[in-house]
Enzyme design. Structure first.
Site, PDB file in Angstrom:
ATOM      1  N   ASN A 179     -30.248  70.534  -9.102  1.00 56.09           N
ATOM      2  CA  ASN A 179     -28.858  70.774  -9.532  1.00 56.09           C
ATOM      3  C   ASN A 179     -28.697  70.493 -10.888  1.00 56.09           C
ATOM      4  O   ASN A 179     -28.815  69.440 -11.430  1.00 56.09           O
ATOM      5  CB  ASN A 179     -27.765  69.909  -8.824  1.00 56.09           C
ATOM      6  CG  ASN A 179     -26.401  70.237  -9.077  1.00 56.09           C
ATOM      7  OD1 ASN A 179     -25.779  71.301  -8.895  1.00 56.09           O
ATOM      8  ND2 ASN A 179     -25.779  69.425 -10.111  1.00 56.09           N
ATOM      9  N   GLU A 180     -28.373  71.683 -11.719  1.00 55.32           N
ATOM     10  CA  GLU A 180     -28.125  71.761 -13.158  1.00 55.32           C
ATOM     11  C   GLU A 180     -29.028  71.128 -14.003  1.00 55.32           C
ATOM     12  O   GLU A 180     -28.632  70.346 -14.735  1.00 55.32           O
ATOM     13  CB  GLU A 180     -26.736  71.212 -13.238  1.00 55.32           C
ATOM     14  CG  GLU A 180     -25.772  72.119 -12.622  1.00 55.32           C
ATOM     15  CD  GLU A 180     -24.051  72.056 -13.130  1.00 55.32           C
ATOM     16  OE1 GLU A 180     -24.023  71.108 -13.976  1.00 55.32           O
ATOM     17  OE2 GLU A 180     -23.232  72.821 -12.582  1.00 55.32           O
ATOM     18  N   ASN A 236     -24.518  78.067 -11.281  1.00 50.57           N
ATOM     19  CA  ASN A 236     -23.163  77.088 -11.353  1.00 50.57           C
ATOM     20  C   ASN A 236     -22.532  77.764 -12.791  1.00 50.57           C
ATOM     21  O   ASN A 236     -23.418  77.687 -13.722  1.00 50.57           O
ATOM     22  CB  ASN A 236     -23.347  75.918 -11.465  1.00 50.57           C
ATOM     23  CG  ASN A 236     -23.793  75.096 -10.270  1.00 50.57           C
ATOM     24  OD1 ASN A 236     -23.784  75.723  -9.234  1.00 50.57           O
ATOM     25  ND2 ASN A 236     -23.962  74.098 -10.308  1.00 50.57           N
ATOM     26  N   TYR A 272     -14.097  75.428 -16.404  1.00 55.64           N
ATOM     27  CA  TYR A 272     -14.239  74.744 -17.719  1.00 55.64           C
ATOM     28  C   TYR A 272     -13.967  75.984 -18.576  1.00 55.64           C
ATOM     29  O   TYR A 272     -13.997  75.826 -19.833  1.00 55.64           O
ATOM     30  CB  TYR A 272     -15.771  74.364 -17.571  1.00 55.64           C
ATOM     31  CG  TYR A 272     -15.874  73.294 -16.736  1.00 55.64           C
ATOM     32  CD1 TYR A 272     -15.189  72.160 -16.835  1.00 55.64           C
ATOM     33  CD2 TYR A 272     -17.324  73.072 -15.959  1.00 55.64           C
ATOM     34  CE1 TYR A 272     -15.216  71.090 -16.068  1.00 55.64           C
ATOM     35  CE2 TYR A 272     -17.636  72.041 -15.543  1.00 55.64           C
ATOM     36  CZ  TYR A 272     -16.632  70.958 -15.303  1.00 55.64           C
ATOM     37  OH  TYR A 272     -16.890  69.781 -14.420  1.00 55.64           O
TER      38      TYR A 272
END
Length: 515
Positions: free
Chosen positions: A427-428, A483, A489
């Site tokens: 993840n990320e 994402n 954001y």
């Protein structure tokens, strides 16, 4: 008549909970003749490191009495803007090993401990496990004194460790023995519980059509006797009402103190397919081990027969039909409880999730409790479950080893759940210091993707990426999700269609999604 919507939900929740409890009892607790004894109660705890805390004569009278599941961060771990305790905690418990255990094999199984757990029995260290989210199991036969009182001590440390995943993440690492602990009593001829704490039975769907399903069942069989044994392995498949659908048997000669893989093949004609929320039909696979006429072990596992694929232009297909995936991510915490939640909270979460009408769930960002996978099997939710490789990595052999260990645990412990379609690898992993431009720095992603293919070639690999869409790392897994946080954001939610069109133009032959 007269039921309110809330009452209907409660009835549905109760029915689902009963189904899961009965399935769990059949598969992991009452699969005679093995015994699964809960050790959740009557622990003593202290949130600090204590010298000689594992000694049998250590005085723990001043320690806090607790029952499991337990975490020491249930309050400080949920307070924003202040540090929470990350360090050592000790647990102690007395166990009277009944005389009936003589001649048996005994194992301690922990369903989860955060983060590094060293287990000691009567002052002797029997093993250490590194990782927050997987079960682990140790053979304690040589250490437990049958017919006497025994002391189990566990030193747990949730301090950040550069060699243990995850290094960071927008979630608290709730330290402690936050899932169940079991004492397993097995005969010496049995399915082993030591293959990364899995069931020891792996059901591979080698070919599935509407006309037939071909299955390959691998059983990891152990013989702890001091002499060779000839085992009979009976494998049967029952339908949802318990009626046998197919069965097979074989014989295996095991040398003394040996573990072997027994591979059996079964074909089911006109299988009833597991079809997501539409029809989450489950068979039951039962593997029975016999020594002559004596049954020495039995293990039950779920079987949902299905096919799935991702089409780059048309999305997810289940059993040959388009089946759009829309859903949520799920963490395993609850207010004032942290990760130390029980069965009722797990079931309630998924009752709410299914009520929303979703078709899939992403288990962010780590392996979750076995009941979660059971609930998804029974509810027909398609799962993305993932490794806790979050944000960053350490370019060391020890970190790589731990990543491979945790991924292996994730796959082996959940291999038979039909709800799982995707193994998530990271993840990320982000752009810090442009490290992704240096191939040696992200070679781990390639290694992990290959490890998945070695362990389970039947499912798809994926990841949640926040790096630039054209980066070559986005081509490693079978499919990729992004994402981008439009409307959160940066930008606005309506920016998504253009972004997805751009991703599709850049990767026209790859399945992509929003994670």
């Amino acid at each position: 008549h007269g039921f309110t919507t809330m009452n209907k939900r409660k009835v549905q929740l109760l029915i689902l909970l009963v189904i899961i409890q009965l399935t769990t009892l059949a598969g992991r607790t009452m699969a005679a003749p093995r015994l699964d004894i809960s050790l959740d109660e009557q622990w003593k705890f202290i949130r600090q490191d204590v010298a000689d805390a594992a000694a049998t004569n250590f005085d723990d009278a001043a320690w806090q009495p607790v029952n499991l599941p337990h975490t020491w961060n249930n309050l400080d771990g949920q307070t924003s803007g202040t540090p929470y305790y990350r360090g050592v905690g000790w647990y102690r418990r007395h166990v009277l090993a009944d005389a009936q255990y003589a001649g048996k094999s005994l194992f301690l199984k922990f369903d989860g401990a955060a983060t590094v757990a060293e287990v000691l029995v009567n002052g002797s260290s029997i093993g250490t496990h590194k990782g927050n989210f997987a079960a682990f199991c140790f053979d304690v036969t040589p250490f437990l004194r049958v017919g006497q009182d025994n002391v189990i001590a566990v030193k747990v440390n949730n301090a950040k460790d550069a060699d243990v995943l995850p290094l960071s993440g927008d979630f608290t690492v709730f330290g402690g023995l936050y899932r169940d602990v079991h004492l397993l009593e097995l005969n010496q001829l049995s399915v082993t519980p030591l293959d990364f704490a899995s069931s020891g039975v792996y059901i591979k769907q080698t070919s599935v059509t509407k006309d037939s399903a071909e299955l390959e069942i691998t059983t990891k069989l152990r013989n702890a006797n001091s002499s060779a044994k000839t085992a009979t392995i009976l494998c049967s498949i029952s339908d949802v009402s318990g009626v046998p659908a197919q069965q097979t048997s074989s014989h295996e000669v095991l040398a003394a103190n040996a573990v072997v893989d027994v591979v059996q093949h079964i074909k089911i004609a006109k299988p009833h397919l597991w079809n997501g929320r539409i029809d989450p039909y489950l068979y039951q696979v039962s593997v029975v081990i016999k020594d002559g006429d004596k049954v020495t072990d039995a293990v039950n596992q779920p079987l949902g027969i299905r096919t799935f694929r991702v089409d780059p232009d048309h999305g997810f297909f289940l059993n040959g039909a388009s089946y759009p995936l829309h859903g949520v991510s799920r963490h395993q915490d609850r207010i004032n409880k942290g990760w130390a939640i029980g069965r009722a909270e797990q079931v309630e979460d998924f009752q709410l999730i299914t009520e929303m009408g979703v078709t899939c769930v992403r288990l962010a960002h780590y392996q979750q409790d076995q009941i979660v996978y059971d609930l998804c099997d029974h509810s027909g939710l398609v799962l993305w479950t993932e490794l806790s490789l979050v944000n960053e990595l350490t370019d060391t052999e020890a970190f790589t080893d731990n990543a491979r260990q945790q991924l292996t645990e994730l796959i082996k412990q959940n291999y038979n759940h039909p709800s799982i379609a995707f193994w998530g690898i990271f993840n990320e992993l982000h752009m810090k210091n442009q490290w992704y431009d240096a191939p040696p720095k992200w070679d781990l992603v390639k290694q992990l993707n290959q490890l998945v293919k070695d362990l389970d070639p039947t499912r798809l690999t994926t990841a949640a990426s926040c790096i630039r869409s054209t980066d070559p790392m986005n081509a490693v897994t079978d499919v990729m999700a992004f994402n981008r946080y439009y409307g959160w954001y940066n930008g606005k939610a309506s920016d998504w269609p253009k972004a997805l069109d751009t991703f599709h133009q850049e990767w026209p032959n790859r399945g992509i999604g929003i994670s």
